[in-house]
Design an enzyme around this catalytic site. Structure first.
Site, short mmCIF file in Angstrom:
data_model
loop_
_atom_site.label_atom_id
_atom_site.label_comp_id
_atom_site.label_asym_id
_atom_site.label_seq_id
_atom_site.Cartn_x
_atom_site.Cartn_y
_atom_site.Cartn_z
N GLY A 147 0.81 -1.20 0.00
CA GLY A 147 0.00 0.00 0.00
C GLY A 147 0.84 1.26 0.00
N TYR A 153 10.06 1.50 2.01
CA TYR A 153 10.55 0.14 2.24
C TYR A 153 12.05 0.01 2.01
CZ TYR A 153 5.77 -1.54 2.70
OH TYR A 153 4.49 -1.75 3.13
N HIS A 159 9.18 2.13 6.86
CA HIS A 159 8.81 0.76 7.23
C HIS A 159 10.02 -0.16 7.41
CE1 HIS A 159 4.66 1.71 6.80
NE2 HIS A 159 4.68 1.83 5.49
#
Length: 223
Positions: A147, A153, A159
């Protein structure tokens, strides 16, 4: 070659479903044999309990590993749903999982599928794990959507490293039973794609799949 494609997404119009259908079409057009598992469509039960077995080793206390080994000894006396899926995994040369990343993990229905299908006495036997696993010689590839955008990432992103997030799947599930894993296919922030971007990414996926058996395997790394 023989390919098993497993889809874990509840929406048939989703980008995950489009990648799944496109992969089936590409492999068939290139002369491969394809079998599929669409977990939500088949309403696969992810709950792992005594209902997974037709046999009973100990009726007074449920220890799943003991019942798994006993089921293997009793001519694979698993429930039909489990046995059919196990046979698909044993049949394939390449297994692809198509799923969205939910809370840093695959959907529960896919994790439940692995719990029920990758059993001791059948997929874990003779002390074989990892390089000596029962499914040694087969390849696996996870195709995952996120998402959030790609930059979140990165190793220093919001994250964290996406390959680290995927390691429990590649190492703890796939490599553990003997699969050699390929570089994951990752599509980021798919809810915000334009139609042209969707088509471009699907085209890239198809091009990759045409040469997938020439790709080198990767090491997911230990924890």
């Amino acid at each position: 070659m023989k390919i098993l494609i497993v889809l874990a997404h509840p929406e048939p119009k989703s980008f995950n479903a489009a990648l799944y259908q496109s992969a089936i079409k590409t492999f068939i057009e290139n002369g491969h044999e394809v079998r599929t598992t669409d977990l939500y469509t088949m309403k696969f039960n992810p709950v792992y309990d005594r209902s997974n077995f037709k046999s009973v080793k100990n009726p007074n206390f449920l220890k799943l590993q003991v019942e798994e080994i006993y089921a293997a000894e009793m001519n694979n006396s698993y429930t039909d749903e489990t046995r059919i899926e196990q046979e698909k995994v044993e049949w394939c040369d390449l297994m692809i999982w198509q799923f969205p990343l939910w809370r840093f993990a695959p959907p529960a229905i896919l994790k439940g599928w692995t719990d029920r299908i990758f059993t001791s006495g059948r997929f874990f036997k003779g002390g074989g794990y990892y390089e000596n696993g029962t499914l040694k010689g087969k390849k696996a590839l996870i195709s995952v959507t996120t998402g959030s955008p790609e930059e979140t990432y990165a190793s220093d992103g919001f994250h964290g490293d996406i390959l680290g997030i995927l390691r429990p799947i590649n190492r703890g599930i796939l490599e553990c039973v003997g699969f050699s894993v390929l570089e994951p296919e990752i599509n980021y922030s798919v809810a915000h794609l334009t139609e042209d971007e969707r088509k471009s990414l699907i085209g890239r996926w198809n091009s990759r799949l045409k040469n997938i058996f020439n790709e080198p395997i990767i090491s997911a790394g230990k924890y």
